[in-house]
Enzyme design. Sequence first.
Site, PDB file in Angstrom:
ATOM      1  N   ASP A   1      -5.649  -5.622  -4.980  1.00 45.19           N
ATOM      2  CA  ASP A   1      -4.884  -6.267  -3.934  1.00 45.19           C
ATOM      3  C   ASP A   1      -5.353  -5.685  -2.598  1.00 45.19           C
ATOM      4  OD1 ASP A   1      -3.001  -7.789  -2.582  1.00 45.19           O
ATOM      5  OD2 ASP A   1      -1.367  -7.275  -3.945  1.00 45.19           O
ATOM      6  N   ALA A   2      -4.803  -6.170  -1.497  1.00 46.09           N
ATOM      7  CA  ALA A   2      -5.252  -5.754  -0.166  1.00 46.09           C
ATOM      8  C   ALA A   2      -5.249  -4.236  -0.033  1.00 46.09           C
ATOM      9  CB  ALA A   2      -4.368  -6.384   0.905  1.00 46.09           C
TER      10      ALA A   2
END
Length: 773
Positions: free
Chosen positions: A478-479
Site C-alpha cells: 500500500d502507499a
Amino acid sequence: MNTPKPQETAQAKLRVIVMGVSGCGKTTIGDLVARGLGVPFLDGDSLHPVENVAKMAAGTPLTDEDRWPWLATVGTELANAGDGGLVLACSALRRSYRDAIREQAPDTVFLHLHGSKDVLRARTEGRSGHFMPPALLDSQLATLEPLEAGETGIVVDIAAPVQQVVREALDGLAAVGPSPERSAGGAAGTQPRQFDVDLQAAPFNLDDDAVAWVGSTIAGMSLEEKIGQLFINHNNDYSPEYLDGVLGNYHVGGMRYRPGPSAAVQEHIRYAQSRTRIPLLVASNPEMGGAGSCDDGTFVSTHLQAGSHPDKAIAGQMGQVAGVETAALGCNWAFAPIVDIHYNWRNTVISTRSFGNTPEIVVERAKEYFDGISKSPTVCAMKHFPGDGIDERDQHVVTSYNTLSYEDWNRTYGHVYREMIGHGVQSIMIGHIGAPELSRHFRPGLADADILPATLSPELLQDLLRGELGFNGLVLTDASQMIGLTQAMKRKDLVPATIAAGCDMFLFFRNPAEDFGYMMDGYKSGVITEQRLHDALRRILGLKASLGLHVRPRAELVPPVEALDRIGSEAHRAIAAEIADKTVTLVKDTAHNLPITPQTHPRIRLYGISGGADFTRADPLAYLDTVKEELEAAGFEVHLFKTADQREAAGETGVNFMSIISEEATGDYADKYDAAFVFANVKGFAQEAAIRIKWSTPMAAEIPWYVTEVPTVFVSLNQPNHLIDVPMVKTAIHAHAGSREAIRATIEKIQGKSTFQGTFNDNVFCGSFDTRL
C-alpha cells in the site's frame, strides 16, 4: 522457451494428510511438519463450504453427503500440489474418507495424531473460537477408524511435547517417502520460504512467446532499470518535463496519477507510455466506478452500497462502468476490489469501502466486481491483505492490527482470499496491518515488539500468502507514506525490506532520489537477494504481458480521444440512478414519521453536517445546495440553518455559539417549521484514526434537540455509523452518497413516492441499545 519448474529438476516431495479427531493438534503439528519438510501447509477446515461450517458450529454432526464434496476438494488440493508437496490437515476419520482422498491423490501419506480420550477432551475444552464444540468429540471417536493394512501412513502419540511429536512425525515420514528437505531453521525454522514464479499458470497464463519476452526483457535491463521497475510512482504533475524526469531517472514500472479532467488525464498517460522503453502499468482507484479516476467519472456506488441490496449484480455494474471509464483513460490496473470485512463498527476507513460484515457477502460481491471490470482490458489488485476491519484505527495514520487467531482468520479473511485467488485475481495490495496471531503461528514465540505490518513480514507474505494460499500473482505494498508503515523502521531500511519480505512492487516514492537509492543500496548489500529481485521482475513483467502490453503498438496503449465520450455518459449515469434508487436504506422509523410531503409538512428546517474540508479541498457543504434544490423542486419550503462561522463569513457581526443556540432553540420552533431534515456528509479519510460527527460549536444548535418538537429525519450521505452520535433521532436513512442521484432518490422515498429497498447490517446500531429506539 519454457522455464523449468522446480519439480522438473528436484526430488518429489511428500503429500501428507495430518489426520485425527478434533483437538489432536492437526493445525499446530501439521504446520511444523510442513516446515520441516519444506512444503506448504493448508488447513482442510478452510475448504469446508459455509453450510458445513454452520452445521458444525451449531453442534450438528456432518453427514457423509456433507463430507463427500469436501473430501473431493481436499484430494484435489493435494493432487494440484504435484511434486512440490503439501501438508494438509483433515480429520479423515474413516477408511472410506481416506479412500476418497486417495482417488484424487493416490500417493497421499497419512499422519495420524493419536491421543487418549482424556488428553483430547482437555485440549478441545481449552480452545476458544473453534467451530467444533467439545460435545462432538464422542461422535468423532466413535467414527474414527485407525489406519489399516495397505494404507500408507504412520501413527504418532500426541501426549509428548510438541517438538518431540514433530520429530517423531518427520522421522516416521522419512521412512515411508522421499527424504524430507529440512528448512534452514529445522522443524520450526524461521527463514522465509521463497516460492518460484510460474508465468504459465494462473493468474498470468502466458504462452511461450510471452514468457520468452519476460526473460529477454529482464536480460536486457540495466541494474538501474531493474530497480526502477519495483516502483509505482504517484504522478504529482501533468507536465511533460515532470514525466521525463521520473521515467528517465527512475525507470519506474508503474504509475498512478492525480485525478483531473479526463482529457488531461488521458493525454498525460499517453505521453508517459510514449516515453518509456517498457510499457507501464497505469493504476487508478476505481472503487466507486469511474469517479476517483478522473474528475468527470461516473460515481456508481460505494462498496458498502453495492452490498446493501439483495441484487449482487450491482457490484458487477459498478465494476463494469469502472472498467469502461478507466480503460478509456488508458488505465490498465485497478486498485480494487476491496475485500476487507467490516467487523468493527468503529472502523471508519473501510466502513463505506467494504461490501459488508461477513466473508460471504464480501466474496459474492467482490467476484461480481471483478467479473464486471474484467470485461475491459484491466487487471485487479484486491486489498488490503491480511485484512482490515478488526482494529478501529486507520493504517494511513497509525499501524493497525488484525488480531484474529489463525483459525478464525482462516475461516473469515482466509476464506475470502482463497476464493478470490481461485477466481483469478491478478495482484494483491498489502496493508500496513500487523497480524500478531498469524505471525506467531509461523514464528512461535515472536515478541510483541517484533510484530511488523504485513508489508514487512515474510511469514505473512511468503509462508501464508504464497505458501498456504498458493498465490502466484503480483504483490504490491500500500502507499509507502502511510504511518502504518513508516513508524516501523527508518526509511532507508524499510524501502528494501518490503521487497525482501516478499512484496514485488513499492507504492509511491516519498523522495524519489532517496527511495531509489535506498532500494539500490538494499540490493547491493544483499538485503534484496538476486533471486528475490528476479522473481519480483518476472511477476511485474508477467503482469504486463498478461495484459498484452508487450505486443500492442506503443500508439495503441492509450485509446483515442473519442473514447472519452464513454466517461460520465448518460448510460452510466442511468445505471448510477438505478442503483441509488435500489440502495437508499431506511435504517429506522420508530416514531412513524414517514412519509413527509409538501402537503403534510411544507416548511422544512434543513441542517447540514460535515467533518470540515478534507485533503481534496472541496467545499464540504457543497452538497447542501443540491439537497436544497431537490427539496424545493419537490415542493418543500426550505429554511437553511447556518452556523455562527458561516454567518460571520457572510459579514454578520455580533454572533457567537450562545447567541445562535438562543435564537434557534425557541419555544415557537414548531410554529416556524413542520419538520427538520439533517443531511450529514462526514468524511476525513486518511486524516483521523477514527471519524465521528464534530459539531460546529459546544452544544451546537444543529444537534437534534428538536426531535421532541417536530418530526426529524437524519440522512447520512457517507458513514453508516452516525447513530452513535444522534441516537435521539427516530428516523434514520442511509443514502450512501452525496450524488444528485442518491439525494433525489432519498427525497422521493421520504415522500413515499417510492419504496425503500436497501438493506443494512447491525453495524449501523453501533452496539448501543439507544440507537435502536
